[in-house]
Scaffold this active site. Structure first.
Site, PDB file in Angstrom:
ATOM      1  N   ILE A 177       6.826  12.565   7.205  1.00 45.36           N
ATOM      2  CA  ILE A 177       5.512  13.191   6.824  1.00 45.36           C
ATOM      3  C   ILE A 177       4.129  12.900   7.472  1.00 45.36           C
ATOM      4  CG2 ILE A 177       4.270  14.238   4.911  1.00 45.36           C
ATOM      5  CD1 ILE A 177       7.123  14.779   4.577  1.00 45.36           C
TER       6      ILE A 177
ATOM      7  N   GLY B 252      -3.256  11.920   1.757  1.00 49.36           N
ATOM      8  CA  GLY B 252      -1.983  12.217   1.952  1.00 49.36           C
ATOM      9  C   GLY B 252      -1.069  12.946   1.253  1.00 49.36           C
TER      10      GLY B 252
ATOM     11  N   TYR C 140      10.894  -2.054   1.925  1.00 49.52           N
ATOM     12  CA  TYR C 140      10.481  -0.802   1.663  1.00 49.52           C
ATOM     13  C   TYR C 140      11.742   0.067   1.243  1.00 49.52           C
ATOM     14  CZ  TYR C 140       8.361   3.779   2.101  1.00 49.52           C
ATOM     15  OH  TYR C 140       7.942   5.306   1.629  1.00 49.52           O
TER      16      TYR C 140
ATOM     17  N   ALA D 282       1.935   6.689  -5.530  1.00 50.26           N
ATOM     18  CA  ALA D 282       1.484   5.524  -4.970  1.00 50.26           C
ATOM     19  C   ALA D 282       2.635   4.907  -4.348  1.00 50.26           C
ATOM     20  CB  ALA D 282       0.449   5.085  -5.760  1.00 50.26           C
ATOM     21  N   GLY D 283       2.289   4.259  -3.192  1.00 52.30           N
ATOM     22  CA  GLY D 283       3.348   3.084  -2.579  1.00 52.30           C
ATOM     23  C   GLY D 283       2.626   2.510  -1.568  1.00 52.30           C
TER      24      GLY D 283
END
Length: 252
Positions: free
Chosen positions: A189, A13, A156, A87-88
């Site tokens: 995205i 990604g 989030y 990172a998530g």
């Protein structure tokens, strides 16, 4: 001397797009994520990045392992000049925030905020402990959700809003030492993470949700990270940069 970039979540990604761009610019690239080294995504990423890349399996929630991660990178590649905290994790399930369970809240904040903070803390300490040489930077990849409300994924949004403040805190603390800190806010995205909502957002983008009238791509984010990593935006430290095709611009 070769500059070293650590990219969390760099095996796919947005993170992989950033890794490829930095590798082409001459950085030695260290990727870190919780995926095992033999995972197909990891192997494909290393093949694309070439011999200058290394992979380190590491769970951001395991903050007691952050120092060991940096020790391994320094032994293999040298000190980290550029951290891209990318990172998530998303919400475990979208739904009414009034039904949000503590385990989902704790998981998302544990990775996106707590884990990211303590890794950046460890990297910053190492940067300060050595004489300044190449330009050093930390970039936090957050989201337009740092300021745009999505009530079906409250945890989030909260994690990204917290990360926005985290970026400003590190920027002020590190600015006197010539270490730049930036927040990158991607919009919609096109990655594996968003594949499950592609049909939904295809129609919304066609309907005008994004002024640029297209999905964002990982390379759109990478093209912003590169000049930061190279020190070409040093005096803009502390900036939050929207990379969203105009999505977050308020409109009537």
């Amino acid at each position: 001397m070769t500059r070293v970039a650590l990219i969390t979540g760099g095996q796919r990604g947005i993170g992989l797009g950033i890794a490829e761009t930095l590798a082409r610019a001459g950085f030695a690239v260290a990727l870190a994520s919780r995926s095992p080294a033999e995972h197909a995504d990891v192997q494909a990423a290393l093949e694309r990045l070439g011999p200058g890349a290394r992979y380190y399996a590491h769970d951001l929630q395991a903050i007691e392992g952050h120092a060991g991660l940096i020790d391994r990178i320094e032994a293999d590649l040298g000190p980290v000049d550029c951290l891209v905290s990318n990172a998530g994790v998303p919400a475990k399930a979208r739904g009414d925030m009034l039904d949000l369970a503590p385990d989902s809240f704790d998981f998302v904040l544990g990775v996106n905020l707590r884990g990211a903070f303590f890794l950046a803390q460890e990297v910053a300490r190492r940067m300060l402990a050595r004489p300044a040489g190449a330009y050093r930077s930390i970039s936090f990849v957050t989201s337009v959700s740092a300021e745009m409300v999505s009530v079906e994924r409250a945890e989030y949004c909260i994690s990204k809003a917290g990360a926005a403040m985290m970026s400003e805190l590190f920027a002020v603390r590190l600015a006197p030492h010539g270490i730049g800190v930036f927040e990158i806010r991607p919009g919609i995205i096109e990655t594996g993470m968003t594949a499950g909502v592609k049909d939904k957002y295809d129609s919304r983008i066609e309907g005008g949700l994004v002024p640029a009238a297209r999905w964002g791509r990982p390379e759109d984010i990478a093209e912003v990270v590169l000049p930061i990593a190279e020190g070409r935006m040093a005096f803009a430290t502390g900036s939050a940069i929207r990379v969203d095709g105009g999505l977050s611009i308020p409109r009537l």
